[in-house]
Write a protein that holds these residues in place. Structure first.
Motif, PDB file in Angstrom:
ATOM      1  N   LEU A  12       0.794  -1.245  -0.041  1.00  0.00           N
ATOM      2  CA  LEU A  12       0.147   0.032   0.004  1.00  0.00           C
ATOM      3  C   LEU A  12       0.883   1.273   0.219  1.00  0.00           C
ATOM      4  CD1 LEU A  12      -2.272   1.812   0.467  1.00  0.00           C
ATOM      5  CD2 LEU A  12      -2.198   1.339   3.051  1.00  0.00           C
ATOM      6  N   ILE A  68      -1.643  -1.176  -4.129  1.00  0.00           N
ATOM      7  CA  ILE A  68      -2.749  -0.273  -4.033  1.00  0.00           C
ATOM      8  C   ILE A  68      -1.791   1.371  -3.861  1.00  0.00           C
ATOM      9  CG2 ILE A  68      -4.487   0.604  -2.737  1.00  0.00           C
ATOM     10  CD1 ILE A  68      -5.178  -2.133  -1.963  1.00  0.00           C
ATOM     11  N   GLY A 112     -12.408   1.276  -0.976  1.00  0.00           N
ATOM     12  CA  GLY A 112     -12.111   1.234  -2.354  1.00  0.00           C
ATOM     13  C   GLY A 112     -12.847   1.852  -3.390  1.00  0.00           C
ATOM     14  N   VAL A 160      -8.325   5.819  -4.727  1.00  0.00           N
ATOM     15  CA  VAL A 160      -7.763   4.445  -4.283  1.00  0.00           C
ATOM     16  C   VAL A 160      -7.530   3.515  -5.494  1.00  0.00           C
ATOM     17  CG1 VAL A 160      -7.952   2.392  -2.712  1.00  0.00           C
ATOM     18  CG2 VAL A 160      -8.638   4.695  -1.978  1.00  0.00           C
TER      19      VAL A 160
END
Length: 385
Positions: A210, A263, A343, A348
């Motif tokens: 992330l 992500i 999300g 995102v």
């Protein structure tokens, strides 16, 4: 929900059904945090850092932890705290905290740290050192629980990275909007170092990344205070350029490295919407900090930073996007965590964070390191023996 246990031929077979939970193969997914003050939960309390790079004093933390300052650069919790709550994990402690339980992960982030080792050198734990500390923690985990378990759990862990802003912030000592370095070349240099650190984590077993992009440095209260109320264009440019390059880097690494998943959180756009339209998101003021002094309370004096003997503190931190000259309030951090988890926000990409906690990834290319690797002690004056 997860269920259940079945015994066949003397073997325990785990049958797992996941419905909005955070268990993979019967184990809670660990959370490891690397970065700077956006995600620091108290690392700098344990090193010889200056007051400017610490937040373990009033008014930091006044709206959480029974008003006890913990070292978080906010009026309350930071984003990884809320991520842990959403993943049904306990709060993830600093790696350097004595006798801390790292069963569910560790936070290596250090306020003031950069991707580059010479950013605030000597007062912070830079990203290279954080990566080395994580390697040290994995070595300890292997020593206690064995290589297989260590590789399994570290490959399924989530690695939250939020760093880079300080590498650009230190360029603006005169706040005149001009920097001596070629901006684009400097961004390439920082991204190159970031790539090396991410690949170092990958080589040590990390697979779920992330990456939190940079906020708009130019539109922080500190930069506004030096820009006659306007966002500082040069700083905004650097933040946006870094984010574009960082996302492209992640896309490239996913195509090259087996099992690599990412992500990207476009924190620049996420925060800008709340700066520009605070009322739409439940805030009152997106320009003025709650704590500080001078125009927009943008001078970095909150709690006595920068050698100041005085500062202003607003009555309602929850109404502000920014708590101090650079750092956001707990309300922003909560919204960021929920946006990541679901999300659904276009900032995102490409997956909701919940999938990282709920789904197993293939640890492709994962090998075993050689046994007997020497233990490292890699933090300013800190020993973890």
């Amino acid at each position: 929900m997860g269920w259940g246990l079945k015994c066949e031929c003397g073997l325990l077979i785990y049958v797992l059904v996941v419905m909005g939970r955070e268990i993979v193969n019967g184990e809670r997914v660990k959370l490891f945090v690397l970065g700077d003050s956006l995600v620091d939960c108290g690392t700098n309390n344990y090193i010889n850092s200056s007051k400017e790079h610490r937040a373990n004093y009033f008014p930091y933390g006044l709206n959480a932890f029974s008003g006890h300052p913990t070292g978080r650069f906010s009026d309350g919790k930071v984003t990884p705290d809320f991520i842990a709550e959403l993943a049904n994990l306990p709060l993830i402690p600093p790696y350097l905290q004595s006798n801390a339980d790292h069963s569910y992960g560790a936070n290596f982030a250090s306020g003031g740290a950069g991707v580059l080792s010479d950013t605030n050198q000597g007062e912070v734990v830079d990203m290279g050192m954080q990566v080395a500390q994580l390697s040290e923690l994995k070595y300890e985990f292997k020593r206690k629980f064995g290589h297989f378990k260590a590789h399994q759990e570290f490959s399924q862990a989530v690695y939250c990275i939020s760093i880079g802003l300080n590498d650009y912030k230190v360029l603006f000592n005169d706040y005149e909007g001009q920097i001596s370095q070629n901006k684009d070349e400097f961004v390439k240099f920082v991204i190159g170092k970031l790539s090396s650190h991410i690949q170092g984590l990958y080589n040590n077993g990390a697979r779920k990344f992330l990456n939190v992009g940079l906020k708009d440095l130019g539109c922080t209260p500190h930069m506004r205070a030096h820009g006659k109320g306007e966002c500082l264009h040069e700083a905004t440019y650097l933040s946006a350029s870094h984010n574009a390059a960082a996302e492209n880097l992640l896309i490239s690494l996913e195509s090259k490295l087996a099992g690599f998943k990412y992500i990207f959180f476009d924190y620049f756009k996420f925060l800008r919407t709340r700066i520009e339209e605070p009322h739409k998101y439940g805030f009152i003021d997106g320009h003025q900090a709650c704590c500080g002094s001078g125009p927009f309370r943008g001078l970095y004096t909150c709690g006595g930073k920068s050698g100041s003997s005085g500062y202003e503190l607003c009555e309602n931190p929850a109404g502000h996007v920014f708590f101090d000259s650079f750092h956001s309030t707990e309300g922003i951090n909560r919204q960021a965590a929920h946006a990541l988890w679901l999300g659904e926000d276009p900032t995102v990409r490409p997956l909701p964070l919940s999938e990282f906690f709920n789904k197993k990834v293939s640890p492709g290319g994962l090998g075993l390191e050689r046994k007997g690797k020497a233990k490292m002690s890699l933090t300013l004056g800190h020993h973890s023996y």
